[in-house]
Scaffold this active site. Structure first.
Site, short mmCIF file in Angstrom:
data_model
loop_
_atom_site.label_atom_id
_atom_site.label_comp_id
_atom_site.label_asym_id
_atom_site.label_seq_id
_atom_site.Cartn_x
_atom_site.Cartn_y
_atom_site.Cartn_z
N HIS A 85 -96.02 20.62 18.22
CA HIS A 85 -97.24 21.18 17.60
C HIS A 85 -96.96 22.44 16.77
O HIS A 85 -97.84 22.89 16.04
CB HIS A 85 -98.28 21.52 18.67
CG HIS A 85 -98.83 20.32 19.40
ND1 HIS A 85 -99.35 19.23 18.74
CD2 HIS A 85 -98.91 20.05 20.73
CE1 HIS A 85 -99.74 18.32 19.64
NE2 HIS A 85 -99.48 18.79 20.84
N ASP B 256 -95.55 10.80 21.86
CA ASP B 256 -96.40 11.68 22.67
C ASP B 256 -97.86 11.30 22.39
O ASP B 256 -98.20 10.88 21.28
CB ASP B 256 -96.13 13.13 22.25
CG ASP B 256 -96.77 14.15 23.18
OD1 ASP B 256 -96.06 14.73 24.00
OD2 ASP B 256 -98.01 14.38 23.04
N HIS C 216 -100.30 13.17 21.98
CA HIS C 216 -100.89 14.09 20.99
C HIS C 216 -100.11 13.99 19.68
O HIS C 216 -98.87 13.95 19.71
CB HIS C 216 -100.83 15.54 21.50
CG HIS C 216 -101.47 15.73 22.84
ND1 HIS C 216 -100.74 15.75 24.01
CD2 HIS C 216 -102.76 15.89 23.19
CE1 HIS C 216 -101.57 15.92 25.04
NE2 HIS C 216 -102.80 16.01 24.57
N ASP D 180 -96.99 11.76 27.93
CA ASP D 180 -98.38 11.96 28.36
C ASP D 180 -99.32 10.83 27.91
O ASP D 180 -100.53 10.91 28.13
CB ASP D 180 -98.91 13.33 27.90
CG ASP D 180 -98.47 13.70 26.49
OD1 ASP D 180 -97.94 12.82 25.78
OD2 ASP D 180 -98.66 14.87 26.10
ZN LIG Z 1 -98.65 15.77 24.33
#
Ligand SMILES: [Zn+2]
Length: 310
Positions: free
Chosen positions: A130, A166, A168, A246
């Protein structure tokens, strides 16, 4: 039968010290449970264990702007954590952890490019995908996979694949490499979910968003249909993986339903492309995964095909 290529496990004790904040899901136990599980299952015996060096400022500046690097290097943590955003706290132990997390990727790239390893796994935290060129966010400070990619390009590589499964979206990696034709970022991610990515339709960002509750069938179809053909066309000289776990059904932070077997399956897919394109060179770095029970088992599943291939 692939030729023998050693597998490397790269980590650093500093990665266990970064606290992230009280009751934060991105906790030091994440690395502990992974290592415990792999030791128990005997997998670590097949991996060369290497201590991650710290990334240099020069290596960080390949992907981050100077103001951001200075902000992390000189954050005042003497009277408590420095908050980069409401999720992302830098404490007195964070700097050493983030430097070694990024340095692990650099070391891994050096190992696979020199042929000393075929596959390298960076067991590091905090995660990085991120972190944008100019800011920390979403538990991430420096973008380790981007630092690794930039290091490979500094060694002369011109075609790099970054895979990110992932749950996200890796907005930081996209922010750093959007429009850079040397890198293609292949992603699957839950949408809507943090960081609420809206695909800009840029050619080197291969984005496949998955609605909440998507599971194995949707993930495998996305990889088979959108990642693999484009990768075979790109012919990467190196494959980097933002390995976040995740999207597993047990994860408390998200709503996808990947199974343990999905991670072994995707590892096999990655191996096949790597064998076809870049004599087996794959570097994976840990991103998310917040169910301690599931995380350790997902990593085991993901590593198994690489370890048994040697
Ligand atoms: Zn994540």
């Amino acid at each position: 039968m692939s030729p023998f290529r050693p597998v490397a496990w790269i980590t650093h004790p500093a990665c266990l010290r970064h606290g992230a904040g009280q009751n934060h899901p991105e906790c030091p136990q994440r690395l502990q449970v992974i290592e415990e599980r792999l030791r128990q299952k005997g997998l670590l015996d097949f991996m060369q264990q290497i201590e991650a060096p710290a990334a240099t400022v020069e290596q960080l500046l390949r992907v981050h702007d100077r103001a951001h690097v200075e902000r992390v290097l000189h954050a005042d943590t003497t009277h408590g954590p420095f908050w980069h955003d409401p999720d992302t706290a830098q404490d007195a132990d964070t700097l050493e952890a983030v430097l070694h997390a990024a340095g692990a990727g650099v070391k891994a790239v050096d190992l696979v490019l020199s042929g000393q390893a075929g596959f390298a796994f960076c067991a590091v935290r905090p995660p990085g995908h991120h972190a944008e060129r100019g800011r920390a966010m979403g538990f991430c400070f420096f973008n380790s996979v981007a630092v690794a990619a930039a290091h490979a390009m500094a060694q002369g590589l011109e075609r790099i694949a970054i895979l990110d499964f992932d749950v996200h979206y890796g907005n930081g990696t996209a922010n750093i490499f959007a429009g850079d034709e040397r890198v293609v970022l292949y992603s699957t991610y839950q949408n809507p979910l943090y960081p609420y990515w809206q695909s800009p339709g840029i050619d080197n960002l291969v984005d496949v968003s998955l609605p909440p509750h998507s599971g194995s069938a949707q993930f495998r179809a996305a990889v088979s249909k959108h990642w693999i053909p484009r990768m075979l066309e790109q012919k990467p000289q190196l494959i980097l993986v933002s390995a976040g776990f995740d999207a597993h059904a047990e994860d408390p932070l998200a709503g996808l339903q990947f199974s343990y077997e999905d991670y072994a399956w995707v590892a096999g897919q990655i191996q096949d492309v790597a064998e076809a394109c870049c004599p087996g060179r794959v570097v994976a770095t840990l991103e998310g995964g917040y169910s301690l029970h599931a995380l350790a088992r997902c990593v085991e599943q993901f590593l198994q095909p690489f370890v048994t291939a040697t």
